[in-house]
Design an enzyme around this catalytic site. Sequence first.
Site, mmCIF file in Angstrom:
data_model
loop_
_atom_site.group_PDB
_atom_site.id
_atom_site.type_symbol
_atom_site.label_atom_id
_atom_site.label_comp_id
_atom_site.label_asym_id
_atom_site.label_seq_id
_atom_site.Cartn_x
_atom_site.Cartn_y
_atom_site.Cartn_z
ATOM 1 N N TYR A 150 51.247 12.876 54.781
ATOM 2 C CA TYR A 150 51.589 14.243 54.933
ATOM 3 C C TYR A 150 51.013 15.256 55.586
ATOM 4 C CZ TYR A 150 55.448 17.794 56.306
ATOM 5 O OH TYR A 150 56.382 18.601 57.103
ATOM 6 N N ASP A 151 49.962 16.042 53.991
ATOM 7 C CA ASP A 151 49.603 17.164 54.392
ATOM 8 C C ASP A 151 48.446 16.978 55.567
ATOM 9 O OD1 ASP A 151 51.020 17.419 52.496
ATOM 10 O OD2 ASP A 151 49.795 17.480 50.905
ATOM 11 N N SER A 194 68.678 19.836 48.075
ATOM 12 C CA SER A 194 69.888 19.184 48.414
ATOM 13 C C SER A 194 69.463 18.155 46.884
ATOM 14 C CB SER A 194 68.898 18.358 49.240
ATOM 15 O OG SER A 194 67.545 17.278 48.830
ATOM 16 N N PHE A 196 69.184 19.363 43.961
ATOM 17 C CA PHE A 196 69.672 20.423 43.217
ATOM 18 C C PHE A 196 71.168 20.454 43.614
ATOM 19 C CE2 PHE A 196 66.383 23.151 41.082
ATOM 20 C CZ PHE A 196 65.605 22.612 40.682
ATOM 21 N N THR A 215 57.189 28.058 42.068
ATOM 22 C CA THR A 215 58.077 29.055 42.428
ATOM 23 C C THR A 215 57.618 28.251 43.866
ATOM 24 O OG1 THR A 215 55.803 30.213 43.308
ATOM 25 C CG2 THR A 215 57.824 30.607 40.808
ATOM 26 N N ARG A 216 58.529 28.417 44.269
ATOM 27 C CA ARG A 216 58.786 27.994 46.638
ATOM 28 C C ARG A 216 59.544 29.198 46.830
ATOM 29 N NH1 ARG A 216 56.314 24.535 44.469
ATOM 30 N NH2 ARG A 216 56.053 22.936 44.436
ATOM 31 N N PRO A 279 52.006 22.059 43.932
ATOM 32 C CA PRO A 279 52.134 22.705 44.173
ATOM 33 C C PRO A 279 52.582 23.437 43.180
ATOM 34 C CG PRO A 279 52.081 22.329 46.281
ATOM 35 C CD PRO A 279 53.225 20.787 45.688
ATOM 36 N N ARG A 282 54.008 28.651 45.794
ATOM 37 C CA ARG A 282 54.281 28.604 47.365
ATOM 38 C C ARG A 282 54.964 29.863 47.909
ATOM 39 N NH1 ARG A 282 53.842 23.675 50.307
ATOM 40 N NH2 ARG A 282 51.681 23.517 49.074
#
Length: 326
Positions: A150-151, A194, A196, A215-216, A279, A282
């Site tokens: 994907y990346d 989704s 959670f 974090t996000r 990560p 982000r």
Amino acid sequence: MPRYNLSKKVLVTGGAGFLGSHLCDRLIEQGHDVLCVDNLFTGSKRNIEHLLAHPRFEYMRHDVTFPLYVEVDEIYNLACPASPVHYQHDPVQTTKTSVHGAINMLGLAKRVRAKILQASTSEVYGDPEIHPQVETYWGRVNPIGIRSCYDEGKRCAETLFFDYYRQHKLRIKVMRIFNTYGPRMHLRDGRVVSNFIVQALAGEDITIYGDGQQTRSFCYVDDLIQAMIRMMDTSDEVLGPVNVGNPVEFSMLDLAKKVIELTGSRSKIVKLPLPADDPKQRRPDISMAQAILDGWTPETQLEAGLKRTIAYFEKAVVSATAAGER
């Protein structure tokens, strides 16, 4: 206020997916003719069923790894599995979708002289060494890891877009999308919001990875779609890449607690080992987006967006359970 341009013929690849279906809604509202293309690998006809009878909407089942011959004015290229569960299911096909899909859509844009927007991703930054991430940062991506399909696929697609611009003078736009959530997310897409919500509604343990301090930043879908359309409407000199997302940062642990609170669930939080190449932080620097997109900034607060998303999932879970899909 929304912009109401002269009617255009607009192609949305991945149009039956989470983001694509919301984009189709907004384009129809603006008076455009919309061709939604999707192979339904992760998209669903349920997301667009309310549009199927609309006179300015057309759905075509098609895989973008194969050429497409249509006449359009604009192309939004959103086709690609976007969650680890789905893009790691068939990593070779994921890379093909990003790379061959970009080649085919750029070739179409070149033939019909259409403006084309690439839905790129914050994943091009990998596990970043700088925080928040700015567009000039080249990223820290593992080229042979389990997320690389994907990346690196998205990174290659960006390369193709800019080479088509330099070589063929194509009118391109590149957006780097950060975490986005809202109604029509896939029940089993493996993304944190989704996951959670589904776990909380089912009364299951909520699983977080590592210590939960990674974090996000979460952008509600309506805000993201507004930015996407504004990006397409910018002058031809604006190419990108441009970060689009919400710069307000939340830890996974805080998000889990908020979902439990809003659902009234008795779920417990359990911790599992951190996945490879996940990560730690982000968060987008959106100063460029604010400067070039008419002062765009996310308006939906996390709690308000989560309440709308939970309401959607409450109905979706019941429907899926009745159909034997969960």
